[in-house]
Design a protein around this motif. Sequence first.
Motif, mmCIF file in Angstrom:
data_model
loop_
_atom_site.group_PDB
_atom_site.id
_atom_site.type_symbol
_atom_site.label_atom_id
_atom_site.label_comp_id
_atom_site.label_asym_id
_atom_site.label_seq_id
_atom_site.Cartn_x
_atom_site.Cartn_y
_atom_site.Cartn_z
ATOM 1 N N VAL A 1 0.701 -1.060 -0.317
ATOM 2 C CA VAL A 1 -0.004 0.153 0.280
ATOM 3 C C VAL A 1 0.819 1.536 -0.004
ATOM 4 O O VAL A 1 2.173 1.030 0.632
ATOM 5 N N VAL A 2 0.354 2.451 -0.082
ATOM 6 C CA VAL A 2 0.605 3.940 -0.716
ATOM 7 C C VAL A 2 -0.689 4.901 0.275
ATOM 8 O O VAL A 2 -1.250 4.472 0.252
ATOM 9 N N GLY A 3 0.530 5.985 0.007
ATOM 10 C CA GLY A 3 -0.387 7.078 0.172
ATOM 11 C C GLY A 3 0.371 7.389 1.742
ATOM 12 O O GLY A 3 0.421 6.663 2.873
ATOM 13 N N TYR A 4 -0.339 8.537 1.922
ATOM 14 C CA TYR A 4 -0.511 9.305 3.434
ATOM 15 C C TYR A 4 0.486 8.788 4.093
ATOM 16 O O TYR A 4 1.238 8.243 5.561
ATOM 17 N N GLY A 5 2.122 9.383 3.299
ATOM 18 C CA GLY A 5 2.784 8.538 4.567
ATOM 19 C C GLY A 5 3.707 7.450 3.361
ATOM 20 O O GLY A 5 5.000 7.940 3.733
ATOM 21 N N LEU A 6 2.942 6.735 3.472
ATOM 22 C CA LEU A 6 3.374 5.331 2.753
ATOM 23 C C LEU A 6 4.122 5.739 1.079
ATOM 24 O O LEU A 6 3.772 6.173 0.186
ATOM 25 N N ASP A 7 5.097 4.768 1.180
ATOM 26 C CA ASP A 7 5.484 4.911 -0.551
ATOM 27 C C ASP A 7 5.891 3.649 -0.816
ATOM 28 O O ASP A 7 6.074 2.935 -0.504
ATOM 29 N N TYR A 8 5.920 4.222 -2.513
ATOM 30 C CA TYR A 8 6.322 2.704 -3.369
ATOM 31 C C TYR A 8 8.170 3.653 -4.096
ATOM 32 O O TYR A 8 7.558 4.905 -5.168
ATOM 33 N N ALA A 9 8.960 3.460 -3.784
ATOM 34 C CA ALA A 9 9.869 4.037 -4.722
ATOM 35 C C ALA A 9 9.973 5.497 -4.602
ATOM 36 O O ALA A 9 10.332 6.510 -5.169
ATOM 37 N N GLN A 10 9.526 5.612 -3.161
ATOM 38 C CA GLN A 10 9.458 7.607 -2.898
ATOM 39 C C GLN A 10 8.403 8.034 -3.224
ATOM 40 O O GLN A 10 7.538 8.759 -2.673
ATOM 41 N N LYS A 11 7.812 7.275 -4.080
ATOM 42 C CA LYS A 11 6.150 8.174 -4.538
ATOM 43 C C LYS A 11 5.194 7.792 -3.648
ATOM 44 O O LYS A 11 5.488 6.805 -3.304
ATOM 45 N N TYR A 12 3.983 8.380 -3.724
ATOM 46 C CA TYR A 12 3.289 8.400 -3.409
ATOM 47 C C TYR A 12 2.881 8.825 -2.371
ATOM 48 O O TYR A 12 1.347 8.494 -1.278
#
Length: 174
Positions: A151-162
Amino acid sequence: MSEKIRVLLNEEEVCKKIREIGEQISKDYEGKTVHLICVLKGGVFFTCELAKRITVPVTMDFMSVSSYGDETSSSGVVRIVKDLDESLEGKDVLIVEDIIDSGRTLSHLLEILKQRNPNSLRLCTLLDKPERRVKDVKVDYVCFNIPDEFVVGYGLDYAQKYRNLPYIGVVELS
Ligand code: IMP
Ligand code: MG
Protein backbone atom coordinates in the motif's frame (compact mmCIF):
# COMPACT_ATOMS: atom_id res chain seq x y z
CA MET A 1 6.18 -1.38 -16.06
CA SER A 2 3.47 1.08 -15.07
CA GLU A 3 1.53 1.12 -11.85
CA LYS A 4 -2.02 1.96 -10.92
CA ILE A 5 -3.33 2.81 -7.49
CA ARG A 6 -6.57 1.23 -6.28
CA VAL A 7 -8.21 2.98 -3.33
CA LEU A 8 -8.30 0.76 -0.26
CA LEU A 9 -9.28 3.30 2.40
CA ASN A 10 -10.60 6.67 1.31
CA GLU A 11 -9.75 10.01 2.86
CA GLU A 12 -12.96 10.21 4.85
CA GLU A 13 -12.52 6.76 6.40
CA VAL A 14 -8.91 7.50 7.34
CA CYS A 15 -9.75 10.88 8.90
CA LYS A 16 -12.66 9.43 10.87
CA LYS A 17 -10.54 6.63 12.29
CA ILE A 18 -7.67 8.94 13.21
CA ARG A 19 -10.13 11.16 15.07
CA GLU A 20 -11.40 8.12 17.03
CA ILE A 21 -7.90 6.93 17.89
CA GLY A 22 -7.00 10.50 18.94
CA GLU A 23 -9.97 10.53 21.30
CA GLN A 24 -8.97 7.17 22.75
CA ILE A 25 -5.39 8.33 23.30
CA SER A 26 -6.64 11.54 24.94
CA LYS A 27 -8.67 9.45 27.41
CA ASP A 28 -5.86 7.01 28.11
CA TYR A 29 -3.31 9.78 28.76
CA GLU A 30 -5.57 12.02 30.81
CA GLY A 31 -3.50 14.12 33.25
CA LYS A 32 -0.30 13.34 31.34
CA THR A 33 1.72 14.78 28.50
CA VAL A 34 2.10 12.40 25.58
CA HIS A 35 5.46 12.48 23.85
CA LEU A 36 4.91 11.46 20.23
CA ILE A 37 7.80 9.95 18.34
CA CYS A 38 7.29 10.18 14.63
CA VAL A 39 9.13 7.52 12.69
CA LEU A 40 10.24 9.23 9.48
CA LYS A 41 9.45 9.40 6.72
CA GLY A 42 6.35 7.23 6.55
CA GLY A 43 4.91 8.27 9.90
CA VAL A 44 4.90 12.00 9.23
CA PHE A 45 1.41 12.46 7.76
CA PHE A 46 -0.22 10.21 10.34
CA THR A 47 1.66 11.87 13.22
CA CYS A 48 0.50 15.35 12.17
CA GLU A 49 -3.14 14.31 11.77
CA LEU A 50 -3.12 12.33 15.00
CA ALA A 51 -1.45 15.09 17.03
CA LYS A 52 -4.21 17.50 15.98
CA ARG A 53 -6.83 15.13 17.42
CA ILE A 54 -5.19 14.66 20.83
CA THR A 55 -6.52 16.96 23.53
CA VAL A 56 -3.97 16.29 26.31
CA PRO A 57 -0.64 18.16 26.08
CA VAL A 58 1.55 16.84 23.27
CA THR A 59 5.29 17.08 22.67
CA MET A 60 6.90 15.65 19.58
CA ASP A 61 10.22 14.34 18.38
CA PHE A 62 11.38 12.72 15.15
CA MET A 63 13.51 9.74 14.37
CA SER A 64 14.60 8.12 11.17
CA VAL A 65 15.63 4.50 11.02
CA SER A 66 16.71 2.34 8.21
CA SER A 67 16.24 -1.37 8.28
CA TYR A 68 18.76 -3.42 6.38
CA GLY A 69 16.98 -5.58 3.86
CA ASP A 70 15.74 -5.56 0.30
CA GLU A 71 12.97 -3.42 -1.21
CA THR A 72 10.07 -5.42 0.18
CA SER A 73 11.28 -7.08 3.38
CA SER A 74 13.19 -5.79 6.35
CA SER A 75 15.92 -7.64 8.20
CA GLY A 76 15.11 -6.11 11.56
CA VAL A 77 18.62 -4.81 12.05
CA VAL A 78 17.85 -1.17 12.54
CA ARG A 79 20.30 1.61 11.90
CA ILE A 80 19.45 5.00 13.38
CA VAL A 81 19.75 7.51 10.55
CA LYS A 82 18.46 10.46 12.58
CA ASP A 83 18.24 10.11 16.34
CA LEU A 84 15.82 11.90 18.64
CA ASP A 85 16.72 15.42 19.75
CA GLU A 86 15.44 14.96 23.29
CA SER A 87 15.86 12.45 26.08
CA LEU A 88 13.00 10.02 26.84
CA GLU A 89 13.73 9.86 30.57
CA GLY A 90 10.48 9.84 32.54
CA LYS A 91 8.30 10.62 29.53
CA ASP A 92 5.11 8.91 28.38
CA VAL A 93 6.26 7.95 24.96
CA LEU A 94 4.04 6.95 22.06
CA ILE A 95 5.77 5.76 18.91
CA VAL A 96 3.80 6.64 15.79
CA GLU A 97 4.38 4.40 12.77
CA ASP A 98 2.87 4.18 9.32
CA ILE A 99 2.68 0.40 9.04
CA ILE A 100 3.73 -2.75 10.83
CA ASP A 101 4.55 -5.56 8.51
CA SER A 102 6.91 -8.28 9.75
CA GLY A 103 7.31 -6.37 13.01
CA ARG A 104 11.09 -6.63 12.82
CA THR A 105 11.79 -2.90 12.61
CA LEU A 106 9.50 -2.01 15.48
CA SER A 107 10.60 -4.81 17.74
CA HIS A 108 14.20 -3.64 17.37
CA LEU A 109 13.28 0.03 17.79
CA LEU A 110 11.31 -0.73 20.96
CA GLU A 111 14.36 -2.43 22.45
CA ILE A 112 16.51 0.61 21.70
CA LEU A 113 14.01 3.10 23.14
CA LYS A 114 13.22 1.04 26.26
CA GLN A 115 16.83 1.48 27.34
CA ARG A 116 16.32 5.26 27.48
CA ASN A 117 14.08 4.97 30.57
CA PRO A 118 10.75 6.38 29.47
CA ASN A 119 7.98 6.33 32.08
CA SER A 120 5.88 4.38 29.58
CA LEU A 121 6.35 3.24 26.01
CA ARG A 122 3.48 2.48 23.68
CA LEU A 123 3.02 1.98 19.99
CA CYS A 124 0.47 3.41 17.60
CA THR A 125 0.24 2.49 13.92
CA LEU A 126 -1.94 3.64 11.07
CA LEU A 127 -1.86 0.24 9.37
CA ASP A 128 -1.14 -3.29 10.45
CA LYS A 129 -0.64 -6.37 8.32
CA PRO A 130 -1.03 -9.05 11.01
CA GLU A 131 -0.69 -11.92 8.51
CA ARG A 132 2.88 -10.89 7.78
CA ARG A 133 4.07 -10.84 11.37
CA VAL A 134 7.37 -12.59 12.06
CA LYS A 135 8.30 -10.81 15.29
CA ASP A 136 5.76 -10.47 18.03
CA VAL A 137 5.18 -6.81 18.88
CA LYS A 138 2.49 -5.46 21.15
CA VAL A 139 0.68 -2.75 19.25
CA ASP A 140 -1.41 -0.54 21.53
CA TYR A 141 -3.33 1.45 18.91
CA VAL A 142 -4.12 0.29 15.38
CA CYS A 143 -6.24 2.34 12.99
CA PHE A 144 -6.70 -0.37 10.36
CA ASN A 145 -5.79 -4.01 9.89
CA ILE A 146 -5.20 -4.55 6.19
CA PRO A 147 -4.62 -7.61 4.00
CA ASP A 148 -1.18 -8.57 2.72
CA GLU A 149 -0.96 -6.08 -0.14
CA PHE A 150 1.56 -3.33 -0.86
CA VAL A 151 0.00 0.00 0.00
CA VAL A 152 0.90 3.65 -0.51
CA GLY A 153 -0.38 7.05 0.53
CA TYR A 154 -0.67 8.91 3.80
CA GLY A 155 3.11 8.79 4.15
CA LEU A 156 3.70 5.36 2.65
CA ASP A 157 5.77 5.18 -0.50
CA TYR A 158 6.53 3.02 -3.47
CA ALA A 159 10.06 3.95 -4.63
CA GLN A 160 9.63 7.25 -2.71
CA LYS A 161 6.48 8.17 -4.62
CA TYR A 162 2.84 8.52 -3.52
CA ARG A 163 3.52 9.57 0.07
CA ASN A 164 1.33 12.63 -0.51
CA LEU A 165 -1.85 10.76 -1.48
CA PRO A 166 -4.58 11.73 1.00
CA TYR A 167 -5.89 8.12 1.04
CA ILE A 168 -4.49 4.59 1.26
CA GLY A 169 -4.19 2.76 -2.02
CA VAL A 170 -2.92 -0.59 -3.26
CA VAL A 171 -0.20 -0.56 -5.91
CA GLU A 172 -1.17 -2.60 -8.93
CA LEU A 173 1.57 -3.28 -11.43
CA SER A 174 0.61 -3.76 -15.05
P1 IMP B 1 8.71 -4.43 9.13
O1 IMP B 1 10.03 -4.40 9.84
O2 IMP B 1 8.63 -5.59 8.18
O3 IMP B 1 7.52 -4.39 10.06
O4 IMP B 1 8.76 -3.18 8.18
C1 IMP B 1 7.95 -2.10 8.30
C2 IMP B 1 8.39 -1.07 7.29
O5 IMP B 1 8.33 -1.61 5.97
C3 IMP B 1 7.41 0.07 7.30
O6 IMP B 1 7.76 1.06 8.23
C4 IMP B 1 7.45 0.55 5.86
O7 IMP B 1 8.51 1.45 5.71
C5 IMP B 1 7.75 -0.70 5.07
N1 IMP B 1 6.51 -1.30 4.51
C6 IMP B 1 5.94 -2.48 4.85
N2 IMP B 1 4.82 -2.72 4.16
C7 IMP B 1 4.66 -1.66 3.34
C8 IMP B 1 3.65 -1.31 2.36
O8 IMP B 1 2.67 -2.01 2.10
N3 IMP B 1 3.84 -0.11 1.73
C9 IMP B 1 4.89 0.71 1.97
N4 IMP B 1 5.85 0.43 2.89
C10 IMP B 1 5.73 -0.75 3.57
MG1 MG C 1 7.94 3.04 8.53
